[in-house]
Design an enzyme around this catalytic site. Structure first.
Site, PDB file in Angstrom:
ATOM      1  N   HIS A 188      -2.448   7.906  -0.359  1.00  0.00           N
ATOM      2  CA  HIS A 188      -2.929   8.348   0.797  1.00  0.00           C
ATOM      3  C   HIS A 188      -4.261   9.384   0.021  1.00  0.00           C
ATOM      4  O   HIS A 188      -4.759  10.127   0.720  1.00  0.00           O
ATOM      5  CB  HIS A 188      -2.121   9.297   1.774  1.00  0.00           C
ATOM      6  CG  HIS A 188      -1.348   8.236   2.468  1.00  0.00           C
ATOM      7  ND1 HIS A 188       0.034   7.810   2.204  1.00  0.00           N
ATOM      8  CD2 HIS A 188      -1.539   7.720   3.928  1.00  0.00           C
ATOM      9  CE1 HIS A 188       0.470   7.128   3.178  1.00  0.00           C
ATOM     10  NE2 HIS A 188      -0.531   7.105   4.178  1.00  0.00           N
ATOM     11  N   GLU A 234      -4.596   1.295   1.360  1.00  0.00           N
ATOM     12  CA  GLU A 234      -4.741   2.527   2.587  1.00  0.00           C
ATOM     13  C   GLU A 234      -6.107   2.647   2.981  1.00  0.00           C
ATOM     14  O   GLU A 234      -6.625   2.805   3.895  1.00  0.00           O
ATOM     15  CB  GLU A 234      -4.302   3.720   2.013  1.00  0.00           C
ATOM     16  CG  GLU A 234      -4.320   5.010   2.670  1.00  0.00           C
ATOM     17  CD  GLU A 234      -3.527   4.631   3.899  1.00  0.00           C
ATOM     18  OE1 GLU A 234      -3.587   5.548   4.919  1.00  0.00           O
ATOM     19  OE2 GLU A 234      -2.292   3.958   3.920  1.00  0.00           O
ATOM     20  N   GLU A 287      -3.692   1.315  11.450  1.00  0.00           N
ATOM     21  CA  GLU A 287      -2.460   0.688  11.148  1.00  0.00           C
ATOM     22  C   GLU A 287      -2.488  -1.088  11.553  1.00  0.00           C
ATOM     23  O   GLU A 287      -1.665  -1.556  10.522  1.00  0.00           O
ATOM     24  CB  GLU A 287      -1.516   1.274  12.285  1.00  0.00           C
ATOM     25  CG  GLU A 287      -1.233   2.779  12.431  1.00  0.00           C
ATOM     26  CD  GLU A 287      -1.012   3.264  10.883  1.00  0.00           C
ATOM     27  OE1 GLU A 287      -0.262   2.570  10.341  1.00  0.00           O
ATOM     28  OE2 GLU A 287      -1.128   4.616  10.785  1.00  0.00           O
TER      29      GLU A 287
END
Length: 642
Positions: A234, A167, A144
Site C-alpha cells: 500500500h 495495488e 476492490e
C-alpha cells in the site's frame, strides 16, 4: 407506429427499442437490445460482526428497487459503473470476463472492537467485495473489484513489488472509473485523489504520492523496505500511481517532460499490459518494459502512435522503474557478462517435470512441489515450503545433466524467499547443493555462487538440521536471481537440488524458484561467406551465350543473420570493381548460424558477349547491411571460363 431507440449519453450500456402507437402514444412493444451479463447482489450487515459473509440479505438484487439505505444503493450503482467501464472499454464481461455475478457486503464489521469498520477488501474465496460503513465510493468499489480483475488476469502476487503493482492497478481502475462516470467530486482540485468521497477522507494522491508518504520513484525517500504490509504494497504502489498519472495527464517530473496520452489510450495500454504481459511475480522493472511493449502492440489502434509510446517510456524513466530501489531490493544476477547464453538445461517450470521432493535427514515432506501463486514466467514456480515442524528436505533434479568441457559453465536461477527470522536471528533457510555421483553424495554449492550468495547463518539453538550453516535466510524482498560458476564440474554428470531446513516451530512463506538453467556464454557473431560449386558458359553458333552457375552462401558464425542480398557480376579479373557487369541479384531473408544455402542461376548474356577467360564474382551482403566479424570474405570469384 413510431420506432424509438433509447441510448445512454454516459458509459452505461443502455439501448432499448421502443414501438409507440402513433395515435394514442401508448407503448406497444419495448425490449432491451443489449446483451449483458450484469448481475448485482448487495448484502447489508448493519455493523453486526456476528453476521459474517456474505451476511444479511441480499437486500438488493439486479433490477431491484432502491432500498433507501445509502451504502446499499451506492454499492449497487457503483458496481454497475465498474461493469460498464470494463465492458465498454475492453469488452470484458465482469471481472472474470465470463459474466461473474458482482456481490458486495456493506456496513461490514470484523469484530465488535473494530466496528464501524473503516476498511474494504476483495475476498477471493467468497468472490465478493466487502465494504465498511461509509466507505462506499465509486473509486473504492472500482478499486476492490480491480483486485478481482487482477486475480483473473496476471494474478499479481500480493507481496513486495508485485503486490505494489497489484495495488497500483486497483488504484488506476478506481480513479479511471471515478473520472469517467460523471459522479462524485471530479473538480481539478480533487482529480487524482483516491477515496475523497469516503467519510474518512482521501488517503492517496496519484499525481503527488508524497502527500500521503508514498514514493513517486524508486529512489524516493518514502520507498518502504520491510516485510510489514506484505512488503509495503500500500506504500510502494505510489511509484506505479505516479507513472499512470504522467501517462494520462502528462507533466514534468524528475528531469523528464511527458506529454499525456489521455485516459482512453492510457486505459487500453494498462489493460493490454495486465492481460498479456505481466505474470504473478512481475516487478517494477518488468512493468517498465511491459508498458512500453503494450503501447507498441497497440500502435494503430485507439489512436495510439509511436510518439505515444515514447511518452510512456519517459513516464517510466521519470519514476525510475528501470532502476533498483536504493533501500532494499537485491540486484539481479547477470546471465552472461559477455555474449549470450547457450542452454544445456533450461526449465521454466511450465512443462516437463524435471524435479521431485526428496527427504534429506528427516522423512517429513511438504504437500506441494509447485506453486501457481508466485512465478517469474508463465504460471508456475518450484516451491519449498517453510514448514513449522522440524524438517530437512530438498527439491531435487530427477536426472543429471552432462556438462561439456572447453567453456565456462554457469548455473542460474530466479528465486524469492521468506524464511522464519526475528531481527538478526535466522531460524530457517535454504541452500543449493550438487552431486556428481548420481545423488549418493551431495556438496554445498555455496562456494560456487558468484552473484547473490547466501546472506545469513542459521541459528544453532532451535534444532534446525542446517544449524550453523550459511544459507539463504530472512527475506529477499521479492524475486532476485543467483548465478554459480560451475566450470569446475566440466565433463561430469551433475544434479542440483534446493535444500530447505526448518526448525520445530513457527514458519513464514518459503522459497519460490523459477527459470533454472545450466549454460555456457557465447559471443554471438555472424560471418557470411560462400563458395562456388560449378560455373560454366554455353554458346550456340547463332544464339547468345548463357552462364549457368551454382553458388553456396554460408553463415559460419554463431548467430542468425538478418536479411541481405547477393549480387553476381561478370569481371575481367578476380578483383571486383564498379565497371564489372551486373548479372543477377538474390535476396536472403535470414541465414541461421552454421548453415548454408545453395543458389542456382542461369543468365543469358547480351548478343556478341562472351565470358571466355572471365570470372563471375559473387558479392555476399552486397549492401553491407549485416554486421559481420569478417568483412573481407564477401567477394567470391569463380574460376575463369575456358
Amino acid at each position: 407506429m413510431w420506432k424509438v431507440v433509447v441510448e445512454s449519453k454516459n458509459q452505461e450500456q443502455i439501448r432499448h427499442l421502443v414501438f409507440v402507437d402513433g395515435i394514442n402514444g401508448r407503448i406497444r412493444l419495448h425490449f432491451d437490445m443489449v446483451e449483458t451479463s450484469l448481475r448485482r447482489k448487495v448484502y447489508d450487515n448493519y455493523n453486526n460482526p456476528a453476521l459474517g459473509l456474505p451476511g444479511y440479505g441480499p437486500v438488493r438484487v439486479e433490477g431491484g428497487a432502491a432500498t433507501g439505505v445509502r451504502d446499499v444503493d451506492l454499492a449497487y450503482e457503483y458496481m454497475g459503473d465498474f461493469y460498464y467501464f470494463f465492458k465498454n472499454n475492453f469488452n470484458r464481461d465482469s471481472y472474470d470476463g465470463r459474466g461473474a455475478e458482482l456481490v458486495a457486503t456493506v456496513r461490514y464489521c470484523e469484530s465488535y472492537d473494530d466496528c464501524p469498520y473503516d476498511n474494504d477488501f476483495w475476498s477471493s474465496t467468497k468472490r465478493q467485495i466487502v465494504l465498511g460503513d461509509g466507505t462506499v465510493t465509486d473509486d473504492c468499489v472500482g478499486h476492490e473489484l480491480g483486485h478481482a480483475v487482477t486475480d483473473y488476469t496476471a494474478g499479481l502476487c500480493y507481496f513486495m513489488q508485485s503486490g505494489a503493482i497489484n495495488e497500483s492497478y486497483s488504484d488506476i481502475w478506481g480513479e479511471f472509473i471515478d473520472l469517467t462516470n460523471g459522479k462524485g467530486n471530479d473538480s481539478s482540485s480533487y482529480r487524482w485523489y483516491l477515496f475523497e468521497d469516503d467519510k474518512y477522507g482521501a488517503s492517496r494522491n496519484m499525481a503527488n504520492p508524497n502527500i500521503f508518504e508514498q514514493p513517486q520513484r524508486m529512489t524516493d525517500y518514502y520507498y518502504y523496505c520491510g516485510i510489514g504490509d506484505n512488503g509495503g504494497v500500500h506504500i510502494n504502489s505510489g511509484v506505479g500511481n505516479k507513472a499512470a498519472y504522467l501517462i494520462t495527464d502528462g507533466g514534468y517530473f524528475n528531469g523528464y517532460s511527458v506529454r499525456g496520452l489521455g485516459l482512453t489510450k492510457a486505459a487500453q495500454i494498462y489493460y493490454e499490459t495486465l492481460t498479456h504481459l505481466l505474470v504473478s511475480g512481475s516487478d517494477y522493472l518488468d512493468l517498465y518494459h511491459a508498458l512500453y511493449q503494450a503501447c507498441m502492440n497497440l500502435i494503430g489502434r485507439f489512436g495510439i502512435t509511436q510518439n505515444d509510446c515514447e511518452n510512456v517510456r519517459y513516464a517510466t524513466l521519470a519514476t525510475e522503474m528501470n532502476r533498483t530501489s536504493t533501500y532494499c531490493v537485491y540486484p539481479k544476477a547477470p546471465i552472461c557478462d559477455v555474449g549470450e547464453p547457450v542452454d544445456i538445461f533450461y526449465d521454466d517450470v511450465e512443462g516437463k517435470e524435471y524435479w521431485k521432493l526428496t527427504p534429506v535427514t528427516m522423512l517429513v515432506l511438504p504437500k506441494y512441489l509447485y506453486s501457481s501463486e508466485y512465478a517469474r514466467s508463465g504460471k508456475y514456480s518450484l516451491y519449498g515450503e517453510n514448514l513449522d515442524v522440524l524438517s530437512d528436505f530438498a527439491i531435487s533434479m530427477k536426472k543429471g545433466v552432462s556438462l561439456p568441457v572447453g567453456s565456462a559453465l554457469y548455473f542460474h536461477f530466479e528465486h524469492a524467499y521468506d524464511f522464519e527470522s526475528e531481527g538478526s536471528t535466522m531460524y530457517d533457510g535454504g541452500i543449493v547443493e550438487y552431486s556428481i555421483d548420481g545423488g549418493r553424495t551431495w556438496y554445498d554449492a555455496g562456494p560456487m555462487i558468484i552473484n547473490n550468495g547466501y546472506d545469513g547463518v542459521i541459528y544453532t539453538g532451535a534444532g534446525n538440521p542446517l544449524s550453523g550453516r550459511y544459507a539463504y535466510t530472512g527475506t529477499s524482498f521479492g524475486f532476485t536471481s543467483s548465478r554459480l560458476n560451475i566450470s569446475s564440474l566440466a565433463g561430469r554428470n551433475v544434479k542440483f537440488r534446493f535444500r530447505i531446513g526448518n526448525d520445530e516451530a513457527y514458519a513464514d512463506d518459503g522459497w519460490y524458484i523459477d527459470n533454472v538453467r545450466i549454460y555456457m556464454c557465447q559471443v554471438k557473431i555472424v560471418d557470411l561467406t560462400g563458395y562456388w560449386v560449378s560455373v560454366k558458359q554455353t554458346c550456340g553458333r547463332t544464339s547468345r551465350c548463357t552462364i549457368k552457375g551454382k553458388f553456396v552462401v554460408q553463415n559460419t558464425g554463431t548467430s542468425n543473420s538478418s536479411a541481405f542480398k547477393i549480387r553476381f557480376y561478370l569481371s575481367n579479373d578476380t578483383i571486383f570493381s564498379s565497371d564489372d557487369l551486373f548479372l543477377k541479384e538474390y535476396s536472403i531473408k535470414s541465414l541461421k548460424s552454421n548453415t548454408s544455402k545453395a543458389i542456382s542461376f542461369n543468365v543469358k548474356l547480351t548478343s556478341g558477349l562472351n565470358a571466355a577467360m572471365r570470372h563471375v564474382i559473387a558479392v555476399v551482403d552486397a549492401d553491407n547491411v549485416v554486421n559481420e566479424t569478417n568483412e573481407n570474405n564477401n567477394l567470391l570469384p569463380s574460376v575463369p571460363f575456358l
